[in-house]
Enzyme design. Sequence first.
Site, PDB file in Angstrom:
ATOM      1  CB  SER A  16      -0.772  -0.065   1.095  1.00 55.06           C
ATOM      2  OG  SER A  16      -1.261   1.242   1.371  1.00 55.06           O
TER       3      SER A  16
ATOM      4  CD  GLU B 278      -2.314   5.456   4.144  1.00 61.57           C
ATOM      5  OE1 GLU B 278      -1.760   5.983   5.228  1.00 61.57           O
ATOM      6  OE2 GLU B 278      -3.211   6.154   3.622  1.00 61.57           O
TER       7      GLU B 278
ATOM      8  CE1 TYR C  39      -4.043  -1.719   5.217  1.00 60.48           C
ATOM      9  CE2 TYR C  39      -3.354   0.258   4.508  1.00 60.48           C
ATOM     10  CZ  TYR C  39      -3.848  -0.947   4.266  1.00 60.48           C
ATOM     11  OH  TYR C  39      -3.815  -1.421   2.866  1.00 60.48           O
TER      12      TYR C  39
END
Length: 327
Positions: free
Chosen positions: A128, A130, A152
């Site tokens: 991801s 992120e 996460y």
Amino acid sequence: MKKKALISGITGQDGSYLSELLLEKGYEIYGIIRRVALEDPGNRLKRIEHIKDKINLIPGSLESYPSLYKIFNQIKPDEIYHLAAQSYVSYSFEDEFSTLNTNINGTHFMLSAFKDIAPEAKFYFAGSSEMFGKVRDVPQNEETSFHPRSSYGISKVAGFDLTRNYREAYNLFALSGILYNHESERRGFEFVTRKITSHVAMIKHGIKDSLELGNLDAKRDWGHSKDYVRAMWLMMQQDKPDDYIVCSGEAHTVREFCERAFAVAGLDYMKYVKVNPTFYRPAEVDILLGDYSKARKILGWKPEISFSELIERMVKSDLEYFGKIKA
């Protein structure tokens, strides 16, 4: 003989689009699902309802290595797509423990079963954007260092490192796709893009009268899930495993997403959108913008669905959905 693909997270947005793609390409598909999904198929299997009879759903748990070992031993897949995760970033701040446990252990168990049962197979890990978090460079490429700003993001960095380590330590075909924000008509309602488009539809149909959001100035690199699962498949068709960024190469603010989404329904977003500070993240990620040059050069991949078309598809789908509910 048909290739066998094993997908974790098959009931999600990406899992459903990937299943459609692999069916078109003649794969035999197996999806790992939680038993609770079988008990509530109307809700939990809705994204794959139209192809349910063409795929094989196997109950299992990412939190149980014996469960995954049994599945791998039964199927002996050719390609493994590990998409499942607790993927809602805001929730990861509320329950860091379950996010880290589920995402890290689930990936570790999947990799271990892959190594022990099907080492000749190919393994895809869903990374991801992120992972970049507090970005050092704009845009980010495969050499940009990670600085995650949520549990996460941290869990995805751990999964990325685990996947790379299994590749290097055991000479396995294991890779990661570092996917930037990708949305679709099948996105969960808790994600900001679907929250926006669903509220546009509800406001248009008189079901709601406003929309509360957090940071309107946060910038994201948005694409369509259907484009991105195609990149996943292309990565797995290469002779050598490697990691790739998959993105649109464009950054847009949440405010711009709102403006365009409301405009599709003939509305002015400024009349309906309210900023609520409670929706701000404890550690904000201000801008994510990727560079997909490597994917374009090696995979021959590029996004086909534009930012505007993505929003238009989502809003029109939600207008139809909530129009039926209102009726």
